[in-house]
Design an enzyme around this catalytic site. Structure first.
Site, PDB file in Angstrom:
ATOM      1  N   ARG A  67      -1.867  -7.165   3.464  1.00 17.80           N
ATOM      2  CA  ARG A  67      -1.054  -8.228   4.225  1.00 17.80           C
ATOM      3  C   ARG A  67      -1.263  -8.294   5.941  1.00 17.80           C
ATOM      4  O   ARG A  67      -0.869  -9.078   6.554  1.00 17.80           O
ATOM      5  CB  ARG A  67       0.520  -7.423   3.947  1.00 17.80           C
ATOM      6  CG  ARG A  67       0.916  -7.691   2.616  1.00 17.80           C
ATOM      7  CD  ARG A  67       2.320  -7.080   2.170  1.00 17.80           C
ATOM      8  NE  ARG A  67       2.150  -5.521   2.194  1.00 17.80           N
ATOM      9  CZ  ARG A  67       1.610  -4.804   1.235  1.00 17.80           C
ATOM     10  NH1 ARG A  67       1.284  -5.413   0.104  1.00 17.80           N
ATOM     11  NH2 ARG A  67       1.309  -3.462   1.391  1.00 17.80           N
ATOM     12  N   GLU A 104      -2.702  10.432  -0.468  1.00 13.30           N
ATOM     13  CA  GLU A 104      -1.684  11.287  -0.723  1.00 13.30           C
ATOM     14  C   GLU A 104      -2.296  11.887  -2.246  1.00 13.30           C
ATOM     15  O   GLU A 104      -2.182  13.228  -2.506  1.00 13.30           O
ATOM     16  CB  GLU A 104      -0.223  10.583  -1.105  1.00 13.30           C
ATOM     17  CG  GLU A 104       0.731  11.491  -0.680  1.00 13.30           C
ATOM     18  CD  GLU A 104       2.056  10.811  -0.927  1.00 13.30           C
ATOM     19  OE1 GLU A 104       3.111  11.478  -1.219  1.00 13.30           O
ATOM     20  OE2 GLU A 104       2.174   9.547  -0.568  1.00 13.30           O
TER      21      GLU A 104
END
Length: 184
Positions: A67, A104
């Site tokens: 994006r 993560e």
């Protein structure tokens, strides 16, 4: 004589849709495609992303996959400068420079063409979302390794609880965000 109420002015945040449990249970996804789809909202976001940097010398705008390509391209157009994509590993043709970073649940790699930036060029890095800051930190490293000066970073959304802004600012990088959402 009564005075008509002023219409409520929308903010960038008003155009962003929140989708619960995407891409995993417990995550609230901040969907900027609804912002992009609205002409006024998209224009507002682009104008606000570049506002702190208007009048500064910026040689290239760097957009982060995916994006950030949409936003970065529009910002580059408004600043009348070039656009450089930083992509996930294996997506760019030709010779690249790579930078690994921690996610993560694992590791990822970002890449830039090894001739995309020249020493001394001043760049603005643009993306839609700042979470942990790993992708942005890797991108800053790539730009600096090519000799560019990162004048700032600009994001539509910050998730402050995840610490990305603190990470980038601790590294001495200017961080500009349009709105914040609590939670991950």
């Amino acid at each position: 004589m009564s005075v008509a109420p002023r219409p409520v002015q929308k903010t960038v945040k008003d155009y962003i849709r929140s989708i619960v449990d995407f891409p995993h249970e417990g995550i609230v996804f901040r969907d900027v495609t609804t912002l992009f789809a609205d002409a006024r909202g998209f224009r507002m976001a682009v104008d606000q992303l570049l506002a702190p940097y208007a009048g500064m010398r910026i040689d290239k705008v760097v957009g982060l996959e995916a994006r950030g390509f949409i936003l970065g391209g529009a910002v580059a157009h408004q600043l009348s400068t070039g656009f450089v994509p930083i992509r996930k590993k294996g997506k760019l043709p030709g010779a690249v420079m790579s930078q690994a970073y921690v996610l993560e649940y694992g590791e990822a790699v970002m890449e830039i063409h090894d001739d995309a930036l020249s020493p001394g060029e001043r760049v603005l890095i643009v993306d839609d979302l700042l979470a942990t800051g790993g992708t942005a930190e890797a991108s800053i490293s790539l730009c600096k390794r090519l000799g560019a000066e990162v004048v700032g970073t600009a994001f539509v959304v910050d998730l402050p609880e995840l610490g990305g802004r603190r990470l980038l600012e601790a590294a001495g990088v200017d961080v500009h965000v349009l709105c914040e959402f609590e939670g991950a």
